[in-house]
Design a protein around this motif. Structure first.
Motif: not given
Length: 128
Positions: A62, A66, A78, A80-81, A86, A106, A121-125
């Motif tokens: 990141s 953004p 958006i 990320p978490s 979060r 989420e 909230l979107v899942h971030h790897e």
């Protein structure tokens, strides 16, 4: 300074008169092409992996700014978490000095309790 130069010049002439060859001074090459190394040649480890990912159009850590979102329910901001919730801080107005903090979970987009901007909230790897 001039004395050193004159002394060195005399020593080189004496060696040349005796028939001894005077070799060229060694030149140091700092890169494979013989110049100053580029960032890609000098980078190692995490920095090298990040630069390679950026060349491929990815942003693994990141680093880049953004994308701008309108903050509506159809186009929420958006967030990320790596978890399922979060803590988010919203500056509701541009010149506001107080930050409105709220938990974002989420699922569906949620509204800021003060200004009404939507966040999702979107899942971030993690890249490693």
């Amino acid at each position: 300074m001039a004395a050193r130069l004159l002394l060195r010049l005399c020593a080189l002439r004496a060696l040349a008169q005796r028939g001894l060859s005077v070799g060229k001074p060694l030149q140091r090459a700092m890169a494979s092409t013989g110049g100053i190394p580029t960032d890609e040649e000098q980078a190692t480890g995490l920095e090298r992996r990040t630069m390679q990912a950026l060349k491929q159009g990815k942003d693994p850590y990141s680093i880049l700014k953004p994308k701008q979102y309108t903050g509506t329910k159809a186009d929420p901001h958006i967030v990320p978490s790596i978890g399922n919730k979060r803590l988010v801080g919203c500056l509701c107005e541009e010149d506001n000095t107080a930050i409105v903090w709220f938990w974002l979970h989420e699922g569906d987009p949620q509204r800021c309790p003060s200004c009404g901007s939507h966040y999702k909230l979107v899942h971030h790897e993690l890249p490693h």
